[in-house]
Scaffold this active site. Structure first.
Site, mmCIF file in Angstrom:
data_model
loop_
_atom_site.group_PDB
_atom_site.id
_atom_site.type_symbol
_atom_site.label_atom_id
_atom_site.label_comp_id
_atom_site.label_asym_id
_atom_site.label_seq_id
_atom_site.Cartn_x
_atom_site.Cartn_y
_atom_site.Cartn_z
ATOM 1 N N ASP A 186 33.129 38.309 36.752
ATOM 2 C CA ASP A 186 32.601 38.477 38.111
ATOM 3 C C ASP A 186 32.002 37.154 38.601
ATOM 4 O O ASP A 186 32.499 36.079 38.260
ATOM 5 C CB ASP A 186 31.557 39.602 38.108
ATOM 6 C CG ASP A 186 31.559 40.407 39.396
ATOM 7 O OD1 ASP A 186 31.094 39.873 40.413
ATOM 8 O OD2 ASP A 186 32.016 41.565 39.382
ATOM 9 N N SER A 238 33.358 48.484 43.636
ATOM 10 C CA SER A 238 32.849 47.477 42.700
ATOM 11 C C SER A 238 31.767 48.056 41.799
ATOM 12 O O SER A 238 31.570 47.586 40.677
ATOM 13 C CB SER A 238 32.279 46.278 43.461
ATOM 14 O OG SER A 238 33.287 45.463 43.976
ATOM 15 N N ASN A 261 9.541 50.320 32.781
ATOM 16 C CA ASN A 261 8.485 51.151 33.361
ATOM 17 C C ASN A 261 8.385 50.893 34.860
ATOM 18 O O ASN A 261 8.434 49.751 35.309
ATOM 19 C CB ASN A 261 7.137 50.846 32.701
ATOM 20 C CG ASN A 261 7.056 51.347 31.270
ATOM 21 O OD1 ASN A 261 7.776 52.273 30.885
ATOM 22 N ND2 ASN A 261 6.200 50.738 30.469
ATOM 23 N N ASP A 280 20.458 36.596 33.965
ATOM 24 C CA ASP A 280 19.693 37.253 32.904
ATOM 25 C C ASP A 280 18.185 37.092 33.076
ATOM 26 O O ASP A 280 17.417 37.466 32.194
ATOM 27 C CB ASP A 280 20.128 36.741 31.531
ATOM 28 C CG ASP A 280 19.861 35.253 31.342
ATOM 29 O OD1 ASP A 280 19.514 34.573 32.337
ATOM 30 O OD2 ASP A 280 20.010 34.758 30.209
ATOM 31 N N HIS A 337 26.591 39.741 42.949
ATOM 32 C CA HIS A 337 27.556 40.817 42.717
ATOM 33 C C HIS A 337 27.665 41.165 41.236
ATOM 34 O O HIS A 337 27.559 42.328 40.836
ATOM 35 C CB HIS A 337 28.914 40.390 43.274
ATOM 36 C CG HIS A 337 29.934 41.474 43.334
ATOM 37 N ND1 HIS A 337 30.843 41.698 42.329
ATOM 38 C CD2 HIS A 337 30.207 42.400 44.283
ATOM 39 C CE1 HIS A 337 31.633 42.705 42.659
ATOM 40 N NE2 HIS A 337 31.252 43.143 43.845
ATOM 41 N N TYR A 347 47.854 47.539 37.700
ATOM 42 C CA TYR A 347 48.713 47.089 36.596
ATOM 43 C C TYR A 347 48.729 48.137 35.479
ATOM 44 O O TYR A 347 47.736 48.839 35.263
ATOM 45 C CB TYR A 347 48.214 45.762 36.031
ATOM 46 C CG TYR A 347 48.463 44.564 36.919
ATOM 47 C CD1 TYR A 347 49.672 44.407 37.592
ATOM 48 C CD2 TYR A 347 47.497 43.581 37.077
ATOM 49 C CE1 TYR A 347 49.908 43.305 38.393
ATOM 50 C CE2 TYR A 347 47.725 42.473 37.883
ATOM 51 C CZ TYR A 347 48.925 42.344 38.546
ATOM 52 O OH TYR A 347 49.157 41.251 39.341
ATOM 53 N N ASN A 357 38.246 48.476 48.481
ATOM 54 C CA ASN A 357 37.450 49.093 49.539
ATOM 55 C C ASN A 357 38.124 49.102 50.905
ATOM 56 O O ASN A 357 37.443 49.168 51.923
ATOM 57 C CB ASN A 357 36.111 48.358 49.660
ATOM 58 C CG ASN A 357 35.312 48.398 48.386
ATOM 59 O OD1 ASN A 357 35.284 49.404 47.690
ATOM 60 N ND2 ASN A 357 34.685 47.295 48.049
ATOM 61 N N ALA A 403 43.929 46.425 39.508
ATOM 62 C CA ALA A 403 43.717 47.845 39.225
ATOM 63 C C ALA A 403 45.005 48.615 38.974
ATOM 64 O O ALA A 403 45.027 49.552 38.166
ATOM 65 C CB ALA A 403 42.939 48.494 40.373
#
Length: 450
Positions: free
Chosen positions: A117, A311, A165, A122, A151, A261, A246, A259
């Protein structure tokens, strides 16, 4: 007596004007309401801030990287602030799952999911402990943990965000590891199908069991290099989970890549009613659906926000796939995909082009104990009594947009009917008052003349 008659006429005149003004106000309100209901865009024609642009687009592999400006998933949105607040409530996509029951079966431990992506930031507290070592960046010099677009960070959070929390949001596989591979979204250059192909190969080399791709090619174009990279990954045993796209607001079928394939698990987006989200691409290639509307997830620098799109439906499925991989480590990618499809919630015995085999059911997928085959099978038709009649399969009903417009028409029709009743009642009341006022006057005049 003449004064009394004049005063009565004045009173009746004032009553008529009052009734007329009241009726005018009623009709005015109903007219404005009807116009608003009939002309306001419904969910089928009203894109959210993110839905239409949420799939990252790839340029053709023959195009030099950086020469195009692909459309990245996140459009400008005032509700999405990097480093913002967390959302305290539990998202609906999590509420529909019995998490305690699900995590008794598996939590994704020792399973690596590659997120190809825009990178995965992180620094978000819910992702800080979720990164696998060895990430890669094809459009920058990082290890895949820089995300300028946001994204990829959202995608990763839906899969494996750790519990925190103060928020009800958590990833479906909170012990899985994310391998961040940034194929696009750089400051000075963008990726294309070539960098995506290289990213897929790298994910396989690093041993990722599951690969999430929440992107499709520009103009829905097939690409030889990308096709070959996907085929090689499938042959190597990786499960590729990809967003269907979309561009489905028109309801027409169209293939998207990667998608569609062979061997790829193509994911459509569903809404709170387990129906296809209006923007989700339809097509015979669609394998399964998952929540893709109002999806809460992590953003760069900390915090969360909400977005729509296939997505974010794809990583929902990838997260469940990670749970299955932990519970059944010897299952093949095809068996995991089959289990997901055969336990999905669907309106008929077989698949359709809107939601495939149905909306993923995480608890059912983890609870079933039999070993699946390598391709889903339709439900056996149920017979009713001894007549031999097979019930008609339930078909896709009206869309959410059609339902909203139908309700609007009903409301408008009911309002107009009530207005007509009120108008008729007003006229009847006026006539009744006129007769009641007129008769005593006539009787009085008769007695006086005698």
């Amino acid at each position: 007596m003449g004064d009394l008659n004049v005063e009565g006429l004045r009173t009746r005149s004032r009553n008529r004007r009052s009734e007329t003004r009241a009726l005018q106000r009623v009709f005015g309100v109903l007219a404005v309401t009807g116009i608003c209901l009939a002309s306001a865009p419904t969910s089928a024609a009203r894109p959210s801030t993110d839905a239409p642009t949420v799939s990252t687009r790839l340029t053709d592999s023959n195009t030099e990287a950086g020469s195009d400006s692909p459309d990245f998933g996140l459009s400008a949105s005032t509700e999405c602030v990097f480093g913002g607040d967390v959302i305290k409530s539990t998202p609906w996509s999590i509420q529909r799952i019995l998490l305690d029951q699900l995590w008794e079966e598996a939590t994704g431990k020792d399973v690596t999911v590659a997120v190809i992506d825009t990178g995965v930031d992180d620094s978000n507290a819910q992702l800080r402990g979720a990164m696998a070592s060895g990430g890669k960046d094809y459009v920058g010099s990082t290890d895949g943990t820089q995300d300028l677009e946001g994204h990829g960070t959202r995608v990763a959070g839906i899969i494996a965000a750790r519990q925190l929390n103060g928020t009800g949001f958590v990833g479906l596989a909170p012990d899985a590891k994310i391998l961040p591979i940034r194929y696009t979204g750089g400051e000075e250059k963008q990726g294309d199908s070539r960098t995506m192909s290289e990213a897929i190969k790298y994910a396989v080399d690093k041993g990722a069991s599951i690969i999430n791709i929440s992107s499709d090619t520009a103009n829905k174009e097939d690409n030889t290099g990308l096709r070959n990279a996907v085929a090689a990954a499938v042959d190597a045993g990786a499960l590729i989970v990809a967003a269907a796209g979309n561009d489905g607001a028109d309801g027409k079928s169209a293939d998207t890549f990667p998608a569609s394939y062979p061997g790829v698990l193509a994911v459509a987006a569903s809404d709170r009613n387990d129906e296809r989200a209006f923007f989700s691409q339809a097509g015979d290639f669609v394998d399964i659906a998952a929540p893709g509307v109002g999806m809460v997830s992590t953003v760069p620098q900390g915090g969360q926000c909400t977005a729509d799109g296939t997505s974010f439906a794809a990583p929902y499925v990838a997260g469940v796939a990670a749970l299955l991989k932990e519970k059944h480590p010897k299952w093949t990618a095809a068996q995991i995909a089959t289990r997901l499809q055969e336990t999905a919630q669907r309106p008929s015995g077989g698949p359709n082009r809107y939601i495939g085999w149905g909306v993923v059911d995480p608890v059912a997928a983890l609870s079933e104990e039999f070993t699946p085959g390598t391709s889903p099978q339709p439900d056996a038709p149920s017979m009713t009594g001894s007549s031999g009649v097979v019930p008609m399969a339930v078909t896709m009903g009206e869309s959410e947009a059609e339902r909203e417009r139908r309700v609007a028409i009903y409301v408008l029709g009911t309002g107009l009917a009530l207005a007509l009743v009120a108008a008729g009642s007003g006229v009847a009341l006026r006539d009744w008052r006129s007769k009641r006022t007129g008769r005593p006057g006539q009787a009085g005049r008769a007695r006086h003349s005698s």
